[in-house]
Design an enzyme around this catalytic site. Structure first.
Site, PDB file in Angstrom:
ATOM      1  N   ASP A  34      54.935  41.564  37.413  1.00 10.68           N
ATOM      2  CA  ASP A  34      53.592  41.437  37.964  1.00 10.68           C
ATOM      3  C   ASP A  34      52.615  42.340  37.224  1.00 10.68           C
ATOM      4  O   ASP A  34      53.010  43.292  36.550  1.00 10.68           O
ATOM      5  CB  ASP A  34      53.592  41.811  39.448  1.00 10.68           C
ATOM      6  CG  ASP A  34      54.102  40.693  40.341  1.00 10.68           C
ATOM      7  OD1 ASP A  34      54.361  39.595  39.832  1.00 10.68           O
ATOM      8  OD2 ASP A  34      54.234  40.933  41.564  1.00 10.68           O
ATOM      9  N   LYS A  55      49.462  38.006  38.608  1.00  9.49           N
ATOM     10  CA  LYS A  55      48.361  37.304  39.256  1.00  9.49           C
ATOM     11  C   LYS A  55      47.296  38.338  39.584  1.00  9.49           C
ATOM     12  O   LYS A  55      47.585  39.395  40.124  1.00  9.49           O
ATOM     13  CB  LYS A  55      48.830  36.622  40.555  1.00  9.49           C
ATOM     14  CG  LYS A  55      49.851  35.517  40.325  1.00  9.49           C
ATOM     15  CD  LYS A  55      50.281  34.925  41.653  1.00  9.49           C
ATOM     16  CE  LYS A  55      51.320  33.841  41.470  1.00  9.49           C
ATOM     17  NZ  LYS A  55      50.832  32.695  40.731  1.00  9.49           N
ATOM     18  N   MET A 163      44.689  42.635  50.386  1.00  9.71           N
ATOM     19  CA  MET A 163      43.754  41.930  49.498  1.00  9.71           C
ATOM     20  C   MET A 163      42.399  41.714  50.164  1.00  9.71           C
ATOM     21  O   MET A 163      41.824  40.629  50.127  1.00  9.71           O
ATOM     22  CB  MET A 163      44.363  40.597  49.043  1.00  9.71           C
ATOM     23  CG  MET A 163      45.659  40.772  48.246  1.00  9.71           C
ATOM     24  SD  MET A 163      46.572  39.242  47.966  1.00  9.71           S
ATOM     25  CE  MET A 163      47.638  39.198  49.419  1.00  9.71           C
TER      26      MET A 163
END
Length: 279
Positions: A34, A55, A163
């Site tokens: 990641d 991502k 997030m």
């Protein structure tokens, strides 16, 4: 036929990876990692081919179908492929899709848990997510849905939103619509588990004030029982503590004592188990 190991790297500094994860990583032929995993982890598997499949919210990212295809392709050619995920693989890591892709292709899989950002935030700020008598339940939620809608809820004593950094003002409104009083304590932590972690204390009503401080940084928001300050809280060891509270009240800056150089030294001195087809 190769094995795919899904390993949680933890949310920040390399030394948050588990011992089991580090041992498996040391045996990897290929590592698909990641964006937010610590580059220092490369020292644990210098022989492996490292491929960035990260991502990034609102930025360039590797598509999920491409990641699935890479897992299958490299598993067909290697003994051990590691999918190194930030935090814990099972928490907002789209693990189910990658497990299904590996299973359809006929490969074996291992999942190694990791420290998720909510737990690192609680540890860094010394604010436990559960509290005797008042915090008996915890909910982990993504602030944004797949369709881009912002959602908030009141389903647990402590709600943790992942997030959420770019939508703090809107999240405050949604939280109040969901039934949280404006004076409910809220804790905002960005880059939890990293040496430059930042923590600011708020209420639900003034969450938007945290937007500038945490801008551009992976952020979790803790609301409810887990954000209530302790009556008395122990200080960090003097050698590790750094506080910007005097310059900006309500803002705490933590420094992690363990350095990545120690991890590198440990990695060089370790004797990993003999490589095998199955870990």
């Amino acid at each position: 036929m190769g094995t795919v190991a899904f390993i949680g790297a933890g949310p920040g500094a390399a030394d948050l990876i588990t011992l089991r994860g580090a041992r498996l990583l040391a045996q990897a032929d290929v590592v698909l990692h990641d964006a937010l995993t610590d580059p220092a982890l490369r020292d644990l598997a210098p022989q492996a081919r490292w491929i960035d499949v990260g991502k990034r919210g609102f930025a360039d990212s590797t598509g999920q179908e491409a990641i699935n295809a890479l897992l299958v392709r490299h598993a067909a050619r290697s003994s051990l492929v590691v999918r190194l995920k930030g935090g814990d693989p099972s928490v907002f890591g789209r693990l189910e899709e990658e497990l299904e892709a590996v299973a359809r292709a006929g490969f074996e899989a291992i999942v190694v848990p990791g420290v998720t950002a909510a737990l690192a935030a609680a540890a860094d700020t010394r604010l436990p997510l559960t509290r005797r008598g008042s915090g008996r339940s915890v909910s982990l939620t993504t602030a944004m849905t797949r369709t881009g809608d912002l959602r908030a809820s009141r389903t647990a004593d402590t709600e943790v939103f992942y997030m959420a950094g770019k939508q703090l003002g809107a999240l405050a409104r949604r939280l109040q619509e969901a039934g949280w009083p404006a004076d409910t304590p809220a804790s905002v932590v960005s880059r939890a588990g990293w040496p430059d972690q930042l923590h600011s204390r708020h209420t639900v009503g003034d969450l938007a004030r945290a937007s500038v401080l945490h801008a551009g940084r992976p952020t979790v928001v803790v609301v409810g029982a887990g954000a209530v300050p302790l009556e008395i809280s122990p200080a960090l060891p003097r050698a590790c503590a750094g506080s910007s509270a005097g310059e900006n009240p309500g803002v705490l800056k933590s420094h992690i004592c363990c350095s990545n150089s120690r991890l590198r030294a440990a990695g060089r001195g370790a004797q990993p188990a003999a490589r095998s087809r199955r870990a």
